[in-house]
Motif scaffolding. Structure first.
Motif, PDB file in Angstrom:
ATOM      1  N   HIS A   6      30.981 -49.212 -27.561  1.00 46.95           N
ATOM      2  CA  HIS A   6      29.399 -49.315 -26.870  1.00 46.95           C
ATOM      3  C   HIS A   6      28.657 -49.409 -27.812  1.00 46.95           C
ATOM      4  N   VAL A   7      28.825 -49.215 -28.966  1.00 45.51           N
ATOM      5  CA  VAL A   7      27.883 -49.100 -30.390  1.00 45.51           C
ATOM      6  C   VAL A   7      28.118 -50.344 -31.287  1.00 45.51           C
ATOM      7  N   LYS A  71      33.042 -40.023 -29.709  1.00 44.07           N
ATOM      8  CA  LYS A  71      32.281 -38.972 -30.312  1.00 44.07           C
ATOM      9  C   LYS A  71      30.851 -39.328 -30.310  1.00 44.07           C
ATOM     10  N   VAL A  72      30.442 -40.500 -30.501  1.00 45.50           N
ATOM     11  CA  VAL A  72      28.704 -40.891 -30.598  1.00 45.50           C
ATOM     12  C   VAL A  72      28.188 -41.310 -29.490  1.00 45.50           C
ATOM     13  N   MET A  73      27.175 -41.205 -29.464  1.00 46.25           N
ATOM     14  CA  MET A  73      26.125 -41.705 -28.076  1.00 46.25           C
ATOM     15  C   MET A  73      25.173 -42.379 -28.734  1.00 46.25           C
ATOM     16  N   LEU A  74      24.673 -43.562 -28.349  1.00 47.80           N
ATOM     17  CA  LEU A  74      23.400 -44.383 -29.004  1.00 47.80           C
ATOM     18  C   LEU A  74      22.062 -43.334 -28.714  1.00 47.80           C
ATOM     19  N   LYS A  75      21.318 -43.539 -29.729  1.00 56.51           N
ATOM     20  CA  LYS A  75      20.244 -42.668 -29.744  1.00 56.51           C
ATOM     21  C   LYS A  75      18.917 -43.530 -29.340  1.00 56.51           C
ATOM     22  N   CYS A  76      18.084 -43.405 -28.449  1.00 55.37           N
ATOM     23  CA  CYS A  76      17.040 -44.326 -28.239  1.00 55.37           C
ATOM     24  C   CYS A  76      15.897 -44.301 -29.005  1.00 55.37           C
ATOM     25  N   PRO A  77      15.486 -45.484 -29.535  1.00 53.62           N
ATOM     26  CA  PRO A  77      14.305 -45.609 -30.457  1.00 53.62           C
ATOM     27  C   PRO A  77      13.013 -45.067 -29.887  1.00 53.62           C
ATOM     28  N   LYS A  78      12.684 -45.125 -28.615  1.00 53.17           N
ATOM     29  CA  LYS A  78      11.636 -44.580 -28.066  1.00 53.17           C
ATOM     30  C   LYS A  78      11.560 -43.129 -27.993  1.00 53.17           C
ATOM     31  N   CYS A  79      12.637 -42.585 -27.088  1.00 55.27           N
ATOM     32  CA  CYS A  79      12.316 -41.330 -26.575  1.00 55.27           C
ATOM     33  C   CYS A  79      13.461 -40.323 -27.553  1.00 55.27           C
ATOM     34  N   GLY A  80      13.950 -40.945 -28.487  1.00 56.96           N
ATOM     35  CA  GLY A  80      14.961 -40.040 -29.343  1.00 56.96           C
ATOM     36  C   GLY A  80      15.926 -39.292 -28.883  1.00 56.96           C
ATOM     37  N   LYS A  81      16.454 -39.694 -27.529  1.00 53.50           N
ATOM     38  CA  LYS A  81      17.654 -38.497 -26.968  1.00 53.50           C
ATOM     39  C   LYS A  81      18.812 -39.502 -27.046  1.00 53.50           C
ATOM     40  N   ALA A  82      19.871 -39.020 -26.962  1.00 53.31           N
ATOM     41  CA  ALA A  82      21.180 -39.461 -26.810  1.00 53.31           C
ATOM     42  C   ALA A  82      21.334 -40.133 -25.539  1.00 53.31           C
ATOM     43  N   THR A  83      21.740 -41.386 -25.462  1.00 48.70           N
ATOM     44  CA  THR A  83      21.759 -42.091 -24.073  1.00 48.70           C
ATOM     45  C   THR A  83      22.802 -42.815 -23.871  1.00 48.70           C
ATOM     46  N   LEU A  85      24.038 -46.533 -22.226  1.00 47.00           N
ATOM     47  CA  LEU A  85      23.383 -47.817 -21.952  1.00 47.00           C
ATOM     48  C   LEU A  85      23.381 -48.229 -20.616  1.00 47.00           C
ATOM     49  N   ALA A  86      22.443 -49.010 -20.262  1.00 44.79           N
ATOM     50  CA  ALA A  86      22.295 -49.682 -18.984  1.00 44.79           C
ATOM     51  C   ALA A  86      22.172 -51.152 -19.426  1.00 44.79           C
ATOM     52  N   HIS A  87      22.534 -52.057 -18.601  1.00 43.48           N
ATOM     53  CA  HIS A  87      22.409 -53.530 -19.036  1.00 43.48           C
ATOM     54  C   HIS A  87      21.477 -54.265 -18.085  1.00 43.48           C
ATOM     55  N   LYS A  88      20.624 -54.995 -18.238  1.00 44.95           N
ATOM     56  CA  LYS A  88      19.787 -55.802 -17.481  1.00 44.95           C
ATOM     57  C   LYS A  88      20.004 -57.238 -17.574  1.00 44.95           C
ATOM     58  N   VAL A  89      20.729 -57.798 -16.524  1.00 45.98           N
ATOM     59  CA  VAL A  89      21.040 -59.290 -16.711  1.00 45.98           C
ATOM     60  C   VAL A  89      19.738 -60.024 -16.162  1.00 45.98           C
ATOM     61  N   PHE A  90      19.437 -61.131 -16.922  1.00 49.94           N
ATOM     62  CA  PHE A  90      18.342 -62.076 -16.570  1.00 49.94           C
ATOM     63  C   PHE A  90      18.991 -63.362 -15.746  1.00 49.94           C
ATOM     64  N   ARG A  97      20.171 -54.672 -23.442  1.00 51.46           N
ATOM     65  CA  ARG A  97      20.578 -53.305 -23.453  1.00 51.46           C
ATOM     66  C   ARG A  97      19.330 -52.348 -23.259  1.00 51.46           C
ATOM     67  N   LEU A  98      19.605 -51.357 -22.245  1.00 47.83           N
ATOM     68  CA  LEU A  98      18.448 -50.449 -21.786  1.00 47.83           C
ATOM     69  C   LEU A  98      18.782 -49.006 -22.089  1.00 47.83           C
ATOM     70  N   CYS A  99      17.724 -48.230 -22.383  1.00 47.97           N
ATOM     71  CA  CYS A  99      18.080 -46.771 -22.350  1.00 47.97           C
ATOM     72  C   CYS A  99      17.927 -46.159 -20.861  1.00 47.97           C
ATOM     73  N   LYS A 100      18.844 -45.428 -20.527  1.00 48.15           N
ATOM     74  CA  LYS A 100      18.994 -44.790 -19.229  1.00 48.15           C
ATOM     75  C   LYS A 100      17.791 -43.878 -18.899  1.00 48.15           C
ATOM     76  N   HIS A 101      17.192 -43.185 -19.799  1.00 45.20           N
ATOM     77  CA  HIS A 101      16.190 -42.345 -19.647  1.00 45.20           C
ATOM     78  C   HIS A 101      14.735 -43.070 -19.159  1.00 45.20           C
ATOM     79  N   CYS A 102      14.193 -43.841 -20.332  1.00 46.58           N
ATOM     80  CA  CYS A 102      12.987 -44.327 -20.294  1.00 46.58           C
ATOM     81  C   CYS A 102      13.104 -45.915 -20.082  1.00 46.58           C
TER      82      CYS A 102
END
Length: 106
Positions: A6-7, A71-83, A85-90, A97-102
């Motif tokens: 996932h990373v 053992k690792v989660m992606l860190k959101c560059p905007k909110c700084g939380k471990a998040t 991933l969500a995917h948006k298909v155009f 790739r999207l942050c689930k929080h923000c």
């Protein structure tokens, strides 16, 4: 069978379990076949290095060891939380790739 991780190389991640829990760092290398990642400054080991050339010093060096990607989660560059991933298909078939929080894109 293709194994997915996932990373990606260059992502900022947070460690969620183990001795380095709570620390964050940049992904240096990803090994999908083993399901492992190497994170900068995390999971440090001491390595005994033998001098290979004349005049080259040997000794004990610190190096990053691989750890399981689970053992690792992606860190959101905007909110700084471990998040997660969500995917948006155009419409053209591309993914983002999207942050689930923000809902910030990566």
């Amino acid at each position: 069978m293709k194994n997915k991780v996932h990373v990606k190389k260059g992502d900022e991640v947070i460690v969620i379990s183990g001795k380095d829990r709570g620390k964050s760092g940049k992904v240096l290398e990803v090994s999908p076949r083993e399901g492992k990642v190497i994170v900068e400054g995390i999971n440090m080991i001491t390595k005994h290095v033998k001098p290979r050339r004349m005049g080259e010093p040997g000794g004990i060096v610190d190096a990053e060891a691989p750890m399981y990607a689970s053992k690792v989660m992606l860190k959101c560059p905007k909110c700084g939380k471990a998040t997660r991933l969500a995917h948006k298909v155009f419409a053209d078939g591309s993914k983002q790739r999207l942050c689930k929080h923000c809902q910030e894109t990566f």
